[in-house]
Design a protein around this motif. Structure first.
Motif, short mmCIF file in Angstrom:
data_model
loop_
_atom_site.label_atom_id
_atom_site.label_comp_id
_atom_site.label_asym_id
_atom_site.label_seq_id
_atom_site.Cartn_x
_atom_site.Cartn_y
_atom_site.Cartn_z
N LYS A 105 27.66 40.25 10.43
CA LYS A 105 27.71 39.08 11.31
C LYS A 105 28.01 39.46 12.76
O LYS A 105 27.87 38.64 13.66
CB LYS A 105 28.77 38.11 10.82
CG LYS A 105 28.41 37.45 9.51
CD LYS A 105 29.46 36.42 9.14
CE LYS A 105 29.10 35.76 7.85
NZ LYS A 105 28.41 34.49 8.03
N ASN A 106 28.43 40.71 12.99
CA ASN A 106 28.83 41.13 14.33
C ASN A 106 27.98 42.24 14.92
O ASN A 106 28.32 42.77 15.98
CB ASN A 106 30.29 41.56 14.31
CG ASN A 106 31.20 40.36 14.15
OD1 ASN A 106 31.37 39.59 15.08
ND2 ASN A 106 31.75 40.17 12.97
N GLN A 111 21.64 40.66 14.40
CA GLN A 111 21.65 39.22 14.68
C GLN A 111 20.44 38.81 15.53
O GLN A 111 19.97 37.68 15.44
CB GLN A 111 22.96 38.82 15.36
CG GLN A 111 24.14 38.85 14.42
CD GLN A 111 23.93 37.97 13.22
OE1 GLN A 111 23.59 36.79 13.34
NE2 GLN A 111 24.09 38.53 12.03
#
Length: 126
Positions: A105-106, A111
């Motif tokens: 997610k980071n 992303q």
């Protein structure tokens, strides 16, 4: 960044050195290789930081990447499978699994393509 076309490839200079990109593997890195490399290395780097912040002792991380492409749609990337091989001490499955989820997610590179390329991640502890 400025890319110059020379001898069937584009070249650019960075502080670290010259990058040569071409659709021909004999002339330089292929664009899809660079994209997959960016995602794999970014993901692995973020994972290492997460593991270290959670006070897990990591000696080494290897990232294996496998790619699926769709020849019907300009050979676009459809799926990147990342497999982390993590060497360390006192690593537990549950903590590493949470770290992998948090890292995914980071990672800015992952992303960036999250809505168009499926990325799956697995791991093993050594």
């Amino acid at each position: 960044m400025k890319f110059t076309y020379t001898d069937d490839a584009f070249e650019t200079e960075f502080e670290y050195g010259k990058l040569v990109v071409s659709g021909n593997e004999e002339k330089g890195f292929r664009p899809f290789q660079l994209m997959v490399s960016s995602i794999a290395v970014c993901s692995g780097s973020v994972l290492r930081k997460v593991l270290e912040k959670q006070r897990m002792s990591v000696k080494d991380i290897q990232v294996e990447a496998d790619v699926k492409r769709d020849p019907e749609r300009a050979n676009r990337l459809t799926h990147i499978m990342l497999h982390y091989v993590i060497h360390g001490e006192n690593l537990t499955e549950s903590k590493v699994e949470k770290a992998v989820h948090l890292a995914s997610k980071n990672c800015p590179m992952a992303q960036t393509v999250a809505d168009s390329v499926e990325i799956t991640e697995t791991f093993e502890i050594k």
